[in-house]
Design an enzyme around this catalytic site. Structure first.
Site, mmCIF file in Angstrom:
data_model
loop_
_atom_site.group_PDB
_atom_site.id
_atom_site.type_symbol
_atom_site.label_atom_id
_atom_site.label_comp_id
_atom_site.label_asym_id
_atom_site.label_seq_id
_atom_site.Cartn_x
_atom_site.Cartn_y
_atom_site.Cartn_z
ATOM 1 N N ASP A 62 48.134 37.374 35.053
ATOM 2 C CA ASP A 62 48.646 38.262 34.005
ATOM 3 C C ASP A 62 49.468 39.447 34.503
ATOM 4 O O ASP A 62 50.044 40.186 33.707
ATOM 5 C CB ASP A 62 47.499 38.764 33.115
ATOM 6 N N HIS B 67 46.469 31.752 41.926
ATOM 7 C CA HIS B 67 46.842 30.799 40.870
ATOM 8 C C HIS B 67 48.238 31.066 40.322
ATOM 9 O O HIS B 67 48.550 30.671 39.195
ATOM 10 C CB HIS B 67 45.781 30.814 39.756
ATOM 11 N N CYS C 59 61.748 26.484 37.625
ATOM 12 C CA CYS C 59 62.305 25.199 37.193
ATOM 13 C C CYS C 59 61.483 24.067 37.802
ATOM 14 O O CYS C 59 61.273 24.032 39.016
ATOM 15 C CB CYS C 59 63.768 25.077 37.617
ATOM 16 N N CYS D 120 66.572 25.033 32.665
ATOM 17 C CA CYS D 120 67.226 25.706 33.795
ATOM 18 C C CYS D 120 68.723 25.364 33.750
ATOM 19 O O CYS D 120 69.126 24.390 33.101
ATOM 20 C CB CYS D 120 66.586 25.175 35.082
ATOM 21 N N GLY E 295 34.504 39.876 37.751
ATOM 22 C CA GLY E 295 34.986 39.180 36.561
ATOM 23 C C GLY E 295 35.367 37.732 36.756
ATOM 24 O O GLY E 295 36.256 37.243 36.073
ATOM 25 N N THR E 296 34.673 37.057 37.681
ATOM 26 C CA THR E 296 34.932 35.616 37.789
ATOM 27 C C THR E 296 33.632 34.849 37.663
ATOM 28 O O THR E 296 32.599 35.281 38.180
ATOM 29 C CB THR E 296 35.657 35.242 39.102
ATOM 30 N N ASN F 236 29.784 41.779 37.199
ATOM 31 C CA ASN F 236 29.863 40.769 36.139
ATOM 32 C C ASN F 236 28.637 40.925 35.244
ATOM 33 O O ASN F 236 27.519 40.982 35.745
ATOM 34 C CB ASN F 236 29.874 39.357 36.779
ATOM 35 N N ALA G 55 33.562 45.217 34.102
ATOM 36 C CA ALA G 55 34.299 45.698 35.269
ATOM 37 C C ALA G 55 34.963 47.050 35.006
ATOM 38 O O ALA G 55 35.069 47.883 35.919
ATOM 39 C CB ALA G 55 35.360 44.664 35.661
#
Ligand code: OAD
Length: 265
Positions: A124, A139, A147, A169, A208-209, A234, A252
């Site tokens: 994000d 990630h 593309c 593209c 937070g995982t 968490n 968190a």
């Protein structure tokens, strides 16, 4: 450091600082002024306080959709429009969100330790917007598009402004989010830097995982085996909670500033 310490509160008020919990107090006492290599591993729960949905929580994405329908190359090949629209909506939500006190606290830790490595599964961009200059994005990033044919990258903001779902593209290929889908390789440079940092870490903060997606979750065990104190932030326990020397069982955006008052006062 300790119960007798006094900190300046907001508005000039003075209040007694909360003493760190025993595992952290003992650990801090054992390394006065010594090198402190800190690693943070963040997940979707860190951005929950910014209003963004997690994946596996009660309102999480994977309660409504199956990952195979949206987060795989096969899904994009089968239903490019659906996949593009889902990521475009998530990009708009992330762009409209603000970093929260958890992101800002991690950014405040820059320059406070011998080293600080921020590793994130989040796409994000909120770590960067809070001021962390170079998080290792395992990630990928939703802030960029790429593309699918020629690999050219461009800002997602430009991609979503183009017509088409997905837009094209200049080479004619389909644009896709520059994220890592299930079945795809993680960026090797980010992963190897994260692994190296985990092996050298003195303090490994997991925030937070759900610690269910590998290889990211495996970094917790790497750090614990190498001798790091693992602090898990968490509200819920995870499969790796037993490796945590300290669990801060709250959001968190509350617990990271609290941790920061102990480790980076
Ligand atoms: P999850 O949705 O699996 O887990 C979110 C975690 O955050 C849960 O353990 C919650 O208890 C916790 N949580 C919720 N609110 C919180 C708060 N305010 N403060 C702290 N923790 C909170 O998200 P991730 O672990 O990030 O991958 O998921 C890992 C990967 O699975 C994602 O990167 C994504 C997903 O499928 C891909 O799409 C490749």
């Amino acid at each position: 450091m300790g119960a007798a310490a006094v900190g300046g509160g907001g508005g000039g008020e003075r209040r007694a600082a909360e003493a760190p919990p025993a595992p952290l107090a003992g650990w801090l006492a054992g390394r006065p002024g010594g090198p402190l290599r800190v690693v943070v591993l963040s997940g979707a729960g860190l951005s929950a306080g910014s209003g963004l949905a997690t994946f596996r929580g009660a309102d999480g994405h994977w309660q409504r959709y199956r990952p195979e329908e949206l987060a795989t190359p096969q899904a994009f090949a089968r239903r490019p429009e659906v996949v593009w629209e889902w990521y475009a909506a998530r990009f708009r939500a992330a762009a409209a969100a603000e970093p929260n006190a958890g992101h800002r606290e991690i950014a405040r830790w820059e320059g406070r330790f011998t080293s600080l490595t921020v590793v994130t599964q989040n796409v994000d961009g909120l770590h960067q917007r809070a001021g962390t200059p170079d998080p290792l994005e395992l990630h990928g990033s939703l802030v960029r598009a790429r593309c699918a044919a020629c690999g050219e990258r461009l800002p997602m903001a430009d991609a979503v402004a183009r017509p088409g779902a997905p837009p094209r593209c200049a080479c004619g290929g389909r644009l896709r989010p520059d994220v890592v889908w299930f079945g795809e390789a993680l960026p090797i440079d980010a992963l190897s830097r994260a692994d190296h940092a985990a092996r050298k870490a003195d303090l490994f903060v997991v925030a937070g995982t759900s610690a269910q997606v590998f290889p990211a979750a495996g970094l917790i065990e790497v750090a614990a085996r190498a001798g790091a104190l693992v602090v898990e932030v968490n509200p819920e326990a995870t499969p790796f909670s037993s490796l945590a020397g300290l669990r801060l069982a709250g959001p968190a955006e509350v617990e990271l500033p609290r941790l920061g008052r102990w480790i980076a006062p």
